[in-house]
Design an enzyme around this catalytic site. Structure first.
Site, PDB file in Angstrom:
ATOM      1  CB  CYS A   1     -46.723  -8.382 -55.759  1.00 25.82           C
ATOM      2  SG  CYS A   1     -46.407 -10.151 -55.875  1.00 25.82           S
ATOM      3  CG  LEU A   2     -40.771  -6.424 -59.233  1.00 23.75           C
ATOM      4  CD1 LEU A   2     -41.375  -6.913 -60.548  1.00 23.75           C
ATOM      5  CD2 LEU A   2     -40.290  -4.989 -59.384  1.00 23.75           C
TER       6      LEU A   2
END
Length: 193
Positions: free
Chosen positions: A88-89
């Site tokens: 999750c970026l």
């Protein structure tokens, strides 16, 4: 429209030139569309000393959409799924820009290891631990780094098993038979299979 192979090749040359950055890329055969990123664990973090592999899939619209990345190496981190390695970026999603490169994406993933964002987690269990039990989080992350991200060479394995009282020749033969798996070699040396 397929991805821009010339751009990908140029990016790979740039990454190869800058070995000090702490990130690299390994080829999977000769397919530029599927690569393996290599990230050194950031110093002063629970990931220090680890080498982490990231699966990279270059999408047909690259560089106009981000590459798909997920950790191959197991990582205990709020923004990485402990089950499938999903990351999750923001720059791997809606904050991607064609000005970014594979190198900047890998450097961003490396920076994420140092600076978790528990308010936007990929793994809620890890994020809760990060927020509520900081020391337990750090020790678990260090343990996972030791267990899954440390590159142990065969000489170290031989030394450890010889120190347990086994003959060097027997140790080398057991490691060879077990494909370098130290635990399986130990089982064999102790009279297992």
């Amino acid at each position: 429209m397929p991805y821009d192979a010339a751009r990908v090749q140029k990016e790979l040359v740039e990454i190869e030139r800058d070995k000090a950055s702490g990130v690299g890329i390994e080829m999977k055969g000769d397919n530029l569309g599927h690569l393996v990123g290599v990230i050194k664990g950031p110093e002063s973090s629970p990931y220090d000393g680890g080498t982490f592999k990231v699966d990279i899939e270059i999408t047909p619209s690259y560089p106009f959409e981000p590459p798909k990345m997920r950790f191959i190496t197991k990582v205990w981190h709020p923004n990485v799924s402990s089950q499938n390695g999903a990351i999750c970026l923001d720059i791997l999603k809606d904050q991607w820009s064609p000005a970014l490169t594979l190198k900047t994406a890998l450097l961003s993933v490396q920076a994420l290891l140092s600076s978790p964002e528990p308010d936007d987690p990929q793994d809620a269990v890890v994020a809760k631990q990060y927020i509520n039990e900081q020391e337990t989080f750090r020790s678990t992350a260090r343990y996972w780094t030791e267990a899954f991200a440390k590159v142990v060479n065969d000489d170290d394995k031989v030394t450890r098993l010889v120190e347990m009282g086994f003959g060097e020749g027997d140790v080398k033969a057991a490691l060879a038979k077990c494909g370098g798996d130290e635990n399986a070699a130990l089982e064999q040396l102790c009279g297992g299979s």
